[in-house]
Design a protein around this motif. Structure first.
Motif, short mmCIF file in Angstrom:
data_model
loop_
_atom_site.label_atom_id
_atom_site.label_comp_id
_atom_site.label_asym_id
_atom_site.label_seq_id
_atom_site.Cartn_x
_atom_site.Cartn_y
_atom_site.Cartn_z
N ILE A 70 0.84 -1.21 0.00
CA ILE A 70 0.00 0.00 0.00
C ILE A 70 0.87 1.25 0.00
O ILE A 70 0.60 2.22 -0.72
CB ILE A 70 -0.97 -0.02 1.20
CG1 ILE A 70 -2.02 -1.10 0.99
CG2 ILE A 70 -1.65 1.34 1.38
CD1 ILE A 70 -2.91 -1.34 2.20
N GLY A 71 1.93 1.26 0.81
CA GLY A 71 2.83 2.41 0.84
C GLY A 71 3.53 2.63 -0.49
O GLY A 71 3.64 3.76 -0.96
N LEU A 72 3.98 1.57 -1.12
CA LEU A 72 4.63 1.67 -2.42
C LEU A 72 3.64 2.16 -3.48
O LEU A 72 3.97 3.03 -4.30
CB LEU A 72 5.22 0.32 -2.83
CG LEU A 72 6.00 0.29 -4.13
CD1 LEU A 72 7.23 1.18 -4.04
CD2 LEU A 72 6.42 -1.13 -4.46
N SER A 73 2.43 1.65 -3.44
CA SER A 73 1.40 2.08 -4.40
C SER A 73 1.06 3.55 -4.22
O SER A 73 0.93 4.29 -5.20
CB SER A 73 0.13 1.25 -4.22
OG SER A 73 0.40 -0.11 -4.44
N GLY A 121 3.01 5.86 -2.90
CA GLY A 121 4.17 6.64 -3.34
C GLY A 121 4.25 6.73 -4.85
O GLY A 121 4.56 7.79 -5.41
N LEU A 122 3.98 5.62 -5.53
CA LEU A 122 3.98 5.65 -6.99
C LEU A 122 2.87 6.54 -7.54
O LEU A 122 3.07 7.26 -8.52
CB LEU A 122 3.83 4.23 -7.55
CG LEU A 122 5.07 3.34 -7.44
CD1 LEU A 122 4.75 1.91 -7.88
CD2 LEU A 122 6.19 3.91 -8.29
N ALA A 123 1.71 6.52 -6.90
CA ALA A 123 0.60 7.36 -7.35
C ALA A 123 0.94 8.84 -7.18
O ALA A 123 0.73 9.65 -8.09
CB ALA A 123 -0.68 7.01 -6.60
N VAL A 124 1.46 9.21 -6.02
CA VAL A 124 1.80 10.61 -5.77
C VAL A 124 2.95 11.04 -6.68
O VAL A 124 2.92 12.13 -7.27
CB VAL A 124 2.15 10.82 -4.28
CG1 VAL A 124 2.75 12.19 -4.05
CG2 VAL A 124 0.92 10.64 -3.43
N GLY A 125 3.98 10.20 -6.80
CA GLY A 125 5.11 10.53 -7.68
C GLY A 125 4.68 10.66 -9.13
O GLY A 125 5.12 11.58 -9.83
N SER A 126 3.81 9.77 -9.58
CA SER A 126 3.32 9.85 -10.96
C SER A 126 2.50 11.12 -11.18
O SER A 126 2.59 11.76 -12.23
CB SER A 126 2.46 8.64 -11.29
OG SER A 126 3.22 7.46 -11.18
N GLY A 127 1.71 11.49 -10.17
CA GLY A 127 0.94 12.73 -10.27
C GLY A 127 1.83 13.95 -10.37
O GLY A 127 1.58 14.86 -11.15
#
Length: 143
Positions: free
Chosen positions: A14-17, A19-25
């Motif tokens: 969940i943390g990795l997901s 982080g990837l969502a925020v970073g991608s945004g």
């Protein structure tokens, strides 16, 4: 034991997901709005755009490690807060100015109000106003 391992793996996933969502945004925002080139345009520092990109990546990496590893600076609060707040205010102001330029709000406004010759001064006034307003808020209201 196995349930704890499953919970830890789920939390890591969940943390990795997240982080990837925020970073991608953030990357999508930077790319779609073309913020780094616009920031270089507003600052009139076209040759420095690689430094702007490096600063964004370096700042992200530094603050990620500082958060995860619980880094602390042993500096007096006032000696660190004033330069840090000034730099953060400048960054936010210039980012807001670049975002405004991307959205073509200022050029349209300047054209309609016959201020096209003063566009750079108008942007700098907004940046300085944001910086001074942030400093006033941090130094007066927050203390």
């Amino acid at each position: 034991m196995i349930i704890d391992l499953a919970r830890n793996l789920l939390a890591a996933l969940i943390g990795l997901s997240g982080g990837l969502a925020v970073g991608s945004g953030l990357v999508a925002l930077l790319i779609v709005f073309d913020l780094v080139p616009r920031l270089a345009q507003v600052a009139r520092a076209y040759r420095m755009s690689a430094w702007f990109e490096t600063a964004i990546v370096g700042g992200s990496m530094y603050w990620t490690f500082a958060d995860f590893l619980d880094w602390r600076l042993a500096l007096p609060k006032a000696a660190f807060l004033i330069p840090s707040g000034l730099l953060e205010g400048i960054f936010v102001g210039m980012l807001a100015a670049a975002l405004t330029e991307v959205m073509n709000v200022l050029p349209i406004l300047a054209k309609r109000m016959n201020l096209s010759g003063y566009l750079v001064s108008l942007v700098m006034a907004m940046v300085l106003g944001k910086t001074l307003g942030s400093l006033f808020d941090w130094l007066y209201y927050q203390w």
